[in-house]
Scaffold this motif. Structure first.
Motif, PDB file in Angstrom:
ATOM      1  N   GLU A   1       0.849  -1.124   0.101  1.00 29.52           N
ATOM      2  CA  GLU A   1       0.058  -0.030   0.108  1.00 29.52           C
ATOM      3  C   GLU A   1       0.932   1.120  -0.036  1.00 29.52           C
ATOM      4  OE1 GLU A   1      -3.179   2.258   2.845  1.00 29.52           O
ATOM      5  OE2 GLU A   1      -2.793   0.052   3.263  1.00 29.52           O
ATOM      6  N   CYS A   2       1.837   1.419   0.820  1.00 28.77           N
ATOM      7  CA  CYS A   2       2.975   2.448   0.697  1.00 28.77           C
ATOM      8  C   CYS A   2       3.631   2.484  -0.362  1.00 28.77           C
ATOM      9  CB  CYS A   2       3.643   2.082   1.722  1.00 28.77           C
ATOM     10  SG  CYS A   2       3.166   2.600   3.747  1.00 28.77           S
ATOM     11  N   LEU A   3       4.188   1.595  -1.180  1.00 23.73           N
ATOM     12  CA  LEU A   3       4.535   1.700  -2.397  1.00 23.73           C
ATOM     13  C   LEU A   3       3.739   2.087  -3.480  1.00 23.73           C
ATOM     14  CD1 LEU A   3       6.982  -1.655  -2.265  1.00 23.73           C
ATOM     15  CD2 LEU A   3       7.617   0.724  -1.866  1.00 23.73           C
ATOM     16  N   ASN A   4       2.611   1.783  -3.232  1.00 20.44           N
ATOM     17  CA  ASN A   4       1.514   2.053  -4.303  1.00 20.44           C
ATOM     18  C   ASN A   4       1.228   3.575  -4.486  1.00 20.44           C
ATOM     19  OD1 ASN A   4       1.340  -0.220  -5.816  1.00 20.44           O
ATOM     20  ND2 ASN A   4      -0.341  -0.994  -4.368  1.00 20.44           N
ATOM     21  N   THR A   5       1.225   4.009  -2.966  1.00 22.76           N
ATOM     22  CA  THR A   5       1.039   5.484  -2.692  1.00 22.76           C
ATOM     23  C   THR A   5       2.185   6.341  -3.128  1.00 22.76           C
ATOM     24  OG1 THR A   5      -0.339   4.838  -0.880  1.00 22.76           O
ATOM     25  CG2 THR A   5       0.241   7.065  -0.760  1.00 22.76           C
ATOM     26  N   GLN A   6       3.150   5.717  -3.264  1.00 20.86           N
ATOM     27  CA  GLN A   6       4.427   6.578  -3.480  1.00 20.86           C
ATOM     28  C   GLN A   6       4.600   6.597  -5.008  1.00 20.86           C
ATOM     29  OE1 GLN A   6       6.899   8.025  -1.487  1.00 20.86           O
ATOM     30  NE2 GLN A   6       6.261   7.303   0.543  1.00 20.86           N
ATOM     31  N   ALA A   7       4.009   5.726  -5.695  1.00 20.60           N
ATOM     32  CA  ALA A   7       4.411   5.554  -7.111  1.00 20.60           C
ATOM     33  C   ALA A   7       3.526   7.005  -7.832  1.00 20.60           C
ATOM     34  CB  ALA A   7       3.994   4.228  -7.577  1.00 20.60           C
ATOM     35  N   TYR A   8       3.951   7.850  -7.737  1.00 27.68           N
ATOM     36  CA  TYR A   8       3.361   8.969  -8.566  1.00 27.68           C
ATOM     37  C   TYR A   8       3.855   8.909 -10.172  1.00 27.68           C
ATOM     38  CZ  TYR A   8       1.567  10.978  -4.193  1.00 27.68           C
ATOM     39  OH  TYR A   8       1.084  11.239  -3.085  1.00 27.68           O
ATOM     40  N   SER A   9       3.046   9.428 -10.913  1.00 22.54           N
ATOM     41  CA  SER A   9       3.626   9.345 -12.369  1.00 22.54           C
ATOM     42  C   SER A   9       3.855  11.006 -12.588  1.00 22.54           C
ATOM     43  CB  SER A   9       2.355   9.424 -13.413  1.00 22.54           C
ATOM     44  OG  SER A   9       2.950   9.884 -14.537  1.00 22.54           O
ATOM     45  N   ILE A  10       5.262  11.043 -12.849  1.00 23.33           N
ATOM     46  CA  ILE A  10       5.611  12.478 -12.964  1.00 23.33           C
ATOM     47  C   ILE A  10       5.670  13.081 -14.400  1.00 23.33           C
ATOM     48  CG2 ILE A  10       6.991  12.528 -11.086  1.00 23.33           C
ATOM     49  CD1 ILE A  10       9.304  12.068 -12.495  1.00 23.33           C
ATOM     50  N   SER A  11       4.919  12.338 -15.382  1.00 21.26           N
ATOM     51  CA  SER A  11       5.052  12.658 -16.762  1.00 21.26           C
ATOM     52  C   SER A  11       4.137  13.845 -16.907  1.00 21.26           C
ATOM     53  CB  SER A  11       4.624  11.686 -17.651  1.00 21.26           C
ATOM     54  OG  SER A  11       3.328  11.141 -17.202  1.00 21.26           O
ATOM     55  N   GLY A  12       4.568  15.144 -17.529  1.00 20.40           N
ATOM     56  CA  GLY A  12       3.811  16.231 -17.693  1.00 20.40           C
ATOM     57  C   GLY A  12       3.779  16.927 -16.642  1.00 20.40           C
ATOM     58  N   GLY A  13       4.541  16.755 -15.551  1.00 12.94           N
ATOM     59  CA  GLY A  13       4.712  17.579 -14.299  1.00 12.94           C
ATOM     60  C   GLY A  13       3.794  16.902 -13.078  1.00 12.94           C
ATOM     61  N   PHE A  14       4.202  17.157 -12.077  1.00 14.04           N
ATOM     62  CA  PHE A  14       3.706  16.492 -11.012  1.00 14.04           C
ATOM     63  C   PHE A  14       2.485  17.038  -9.997  1.00 14.04           C
ATOM     64  CE2 PHE A  14       4.233  13.421  -7.415  1.00 14.04           C
ATOM     65  CZ  PHE A  14       3.802  14.094  -6.450  1.00 14.04           C
ATOM     66  N   SER A  15       1.689  16.539 -10.170  1.00 15.34           N
ATOM     67  CA  SER A  15       0.312  17.263  -9.376  1.00 15.34           C
ATOM     68  C   SER A  15       0.350  16.887  -7.949  1.00 15.34           C
ATOM     69  CB  SER A  15      -0.931  16.607 -10.123  1.00 15.34           C
ATOM     70  OG  SER A  15      -2.126  17.084  -9.428  1.00 15.34           O
ATOM     71  N   GLN A  16       0.348  17.958  -6.990  1.00 10.12           N
ATOM     72  CA  GLN A  16       0.589  17.734  -5.558  1.00 10.12           C
ATOM     73  C   GLN A  16      -0.650  17.710  -4.952  1.00 10.12           C
ATOM     74  OE1 GLN A  16       3.645  20.069  -3.872  1.00 10.12           O
ATOM     75  NE2 GLN A  16       2.569  20.378  -2.008  1.00 10.12           N
ATOM     76  N   PRO A  17      -1.055  16.591  -4.279  1.00 10.14           N
ATOM     77  CA  PRO A  17      -2.422  16.607  -3.606  1.00 10.14           C
ATOM     78  C   PRO A  17      -2.369  17.732  -2.447  1.00 10.14           C
ATOM     79  CG  PRO A  17      -1.413  14.370  -3.686  1.00 10.14           C
ATOM     80  CD  PRO A  17      -0.268  15.307  -4.131  1.00 10.14           C
ATOM     81  N   GLN A  18      -3.471  18.172  -1.975  1.00  5.88           N
ATOM     82  CA  GLN A  18      -3.578  19.381  -1.003  1.00  5.88           C
ATOM     83  C   GLN A  18      -3.034  18.881   0.301  1.00  5.88           C
ATOM     84  OE1 GLN A  18      -7.440  20.855  -0.646  1.00  5.88           O
ATOM     85  NE2 GLN A  18      -6.956  22.573   0.691  1.00  5.88           N
ATOM     86  N   SER A  19      -3.280  17.382   0.789  1.00 12.09           N
ATOM     87  CA  SER A  19      -2.666  16.917   2.000  1.00 12.09           C
ATOM     88  C   SER A  19      -1.274  16.801   2.048  1.00 12.09           C
ATOM     89  CB  SER A  19      -3.372  15.852   2.480  1.00 12.09           C
ATOM     90  OG  SER A  19      -3.223  14.514   1.429  1.00 12.09           O
ATOM     91  N   GLN A  20      -0.590  16.751   1.112  1.00 16.18           N
ATOM     92  CA  GLN A  20       0.978  16.321   0.876  1.00 16.18           C
ATOM     93  C   GLN A  20       1.673  17.570   1.340  1.00 16.18           C
ATOM     94  OE1 GLN A  20       2.001  14.760  -2.830  1.00 16.18           O
ATOM     95  NE2 GLN A  20       3.909  15.684  -2.824  1.00 16.18           N
ATOM     96  N   LYS A  21       2.647  17.167   2.411  1.00 12.72           N
ATOM     97  CA  LYS A  21       3.408  18.152   2.965  1.00 12.72           C
ATOM     98  C   LYS A  21       4.804  18.371   2.297  1.00 12.72           C
ATOM     99  CE  LYS A  21       1.515  17.105   7.553  1.00 12.72           C
ATOM    100  NZ  LYS A  21       1.821  16.577   8.844  1.00 12.72           N
ATOM    101  N   LEU A  22       5.303  17.229   2.066  1.00  9.02           N
ATOM    102  CA  LEU A  22       6.627  17.348   1.419  1.00  9.02           C
ATOM    103  C   LEU A  22       6.956  16.409   0.222  1.00  9.02           C
ATOM    104  CD1 LEU A  22       9.940  18.388   1.824  1.00  9.02           C
ATOM    105  CD2 LEU A  22      10.013  16.610   3.457  1.00  9.02           C
ATOM    106  N   VAL A  23       7.536  16.816  -0.923  1.00 15.71           N
ATOM    107  CA  VAL A  23       7.796  15.995  -2.194  1.00 15.71           C
ATOM    108  C   VAL A  23       9.406  16.016  -2.073  1.00 15.71           C
ATOM    109  CG1 VAL A  23       7.589  15.675  -4.585  1.00 15.71           C
ATOM    110  CG2 VAL A  23       5.781  16.725  -3.161  1.00 15.71           C
ATOM    111  N   VAL A  24       9.913  14.725  -2.112  1.00 17.41           N
ATOM    112  CA  VAL A  24      11.454  14.589  -2.309  1.00 17.41           C
ATOM    113  C   VAL A  24      11.633  13.590  -3.617  1.00 17.41           C
ATOM    114  CG1 VAL A  24      13.390  13.435  -1.150  1.00 17.41           C
ATOM    115  CG2 VAL A  24      11.814  14.041   0.098  1.00 17.41           C
ATOM    116  N   GLY A  25      12.245  14.576  -4.416  1.00 18.63           N
ATOM    117  CA  GLY A  25      12.583  13.981  -5.703  1.00 18.63           C
ATOM    118  C   GLY A  25      14.155  13.324  -5.627  1.00 18.63           C
ATOM    119  N   TYR A  26      14.369  11.903  -6.094  1.00 19.07           N
ATOM    120  CA  TYR A  26      15.422  10.967  -5.794  1.00 19.07           C
ATOM    121  C   TYR A  26      16.063  10.692  -7.192  1.00 19.07           C
ATOM    122  CZ  TYR A  26      12.813   6.951  -6.055  1.00 19.07           C
ATOM    123  OH  TYR A  26      11.992   5.774  -6.625  1.00 19.07           O
TER     124      TYR A  26
END
Length: 316
Positions: free
Chosen positions: A17-42
């Motif tokens: 569940e955690c890994l699926n939540t982490q798996a964002y698509s970043i094609s065409g830019g990253f859409s940030q959910p309102q509840s999200q506090k911190l985005v770490v690009g690695y």
């Protein structure tokens, strides 16, 4: 998905569940959910991803509102994100230029860490010169000069006499071998946090051995040894950690000189003494997965970066 046989089915579901939540698509830019506090690009090597981005870290991070997003190396970095933090450990001149350009264009993003400081640690001579310049102790085994993550850069040899030095292949850095009771202190630095772990190290060399032996002895790779000595029954004079004030000053000065926030220091205590220590190596973004409680320490550090950024913003 069985991870080293250490977790059961229920935990596997949580990890998935955690890994699926982490798996964002970043094609065409990253859409940030309102509840999200911190985005770490690695941008990490496959080896570093496996050792660092462990399921326990990802789950704890998600619970704290931290989301790890892979950087696509085939696309311009500025086209991705937005990121609050960029975490990277890749080598090569091209990548250094990419990350430095990104730092200049996006000063609002915490880049861990500046490429100039990282490059400084790729040369053991310049690395240890910073320690010597602190004038904390006399810092004086042969090691390759260049630290590039390759197996060769971690080779360690003991030359029993000056004539044996001709058997070694330069470039390399020479350090006096100091008996240290076979214990190495790995001092992990994560921002302002300091964590010390004891590891088993090279055995002492007696004067009798020196008198009988000549040539070069090539050690196995010591830095990657996973044998912890924290629970071993050791003599107090061997087991006692370096003094906290010394570690704090060393970490503070190296942070200031190098501009790094993620590194570790390898230290030894001269056998038979209580307060004579030697710094033998400094590593950028070390194997934090072997540091106890690294998940909590690292996620708290990431959150502190965002808090400090908000404090610096002018009032509106």
């Amino acid at each position: 998905m069985r991870l080293n046989g250490e977790i059961g089915e229920e935990e596997e579901k949580k990890v998935a569940e955690c890994l699926n939540t982490q798996a964002y698509s970043i094609s065409g830019g990253f859409s940030q959910p309102q509840s999200q506090k911190l985005v770490v690009g690695y941008a990490l090597t496959s080896k570093k991803k496996k050792s660092f981005l462990q399921p326990k870290l990802l789950c704890l991070a998600r619970n704290k509102g931290i989301f790890f997003v892979p950087i696509d190396l085939k696309r311009p970095l500025s086209d991705q994100g937005p990121f609050d933090v960029v975490l990277h450990k890749l080598s090569g001149k091209d990548w250094c230029e990419v990350i430095e350009e990104y730092r200049q264009k996006h000063p609002e993003v915490a880049v861990l860490d500046p490429p100039d400081g990282i490059q400084h640690l790729h040369n053991r001579q310049s690395m240890l010169q910073d320690v010597a310049d602190l004038n904390l102790s006399d810092c004086h085994v042969a090691k390759p000069l260049v630290v590039d993550g390759s197996a060769k850069s971690h080779e360690l040899s003991l030359a029993y006499d000056q004539f044996s030095l001709t058997e070694l292949e330069p470039p390399l850095v020479l350090q006096e071998f100091v008996n240290h009771g076979a214990i190495l202190f790995k001092v992990y630095i994560v921002g302002e946090t300091i964590k010390v772990v004891r590891r088993f190290s090279l055995p002492n060399v007696s004067k009798c051995e020196l008198a009988k032996v000549s040539g070069v002895y090539r050690f196995p790779r010591v830095s990657s040894a996973s044998a912890s000595a924290d629970d071993a029954d050791l003599e107090p004079g061997v087991a006692e950690h370096p003094p906290r004030p010394l570690l704090e000053k060393l970490a503070r000065e190296l942070r200031r000189r190098l501009g790094l926030r993620l590194f570790n220091i390898d230290m030894i205590r001269e056998h038979g003494t209580r307060d004579v220590f030697y710094v033998i190596d400094i590593n950028y973004f070390p194997g934090y997965g072997k540091m106890p409680d690294y998940e909590h320490i690292f996620t708290d550090f990431l959150l502190s970066l965002v808090q400090s950024k908000y404090k610096k913003r002018p009032a509106t």
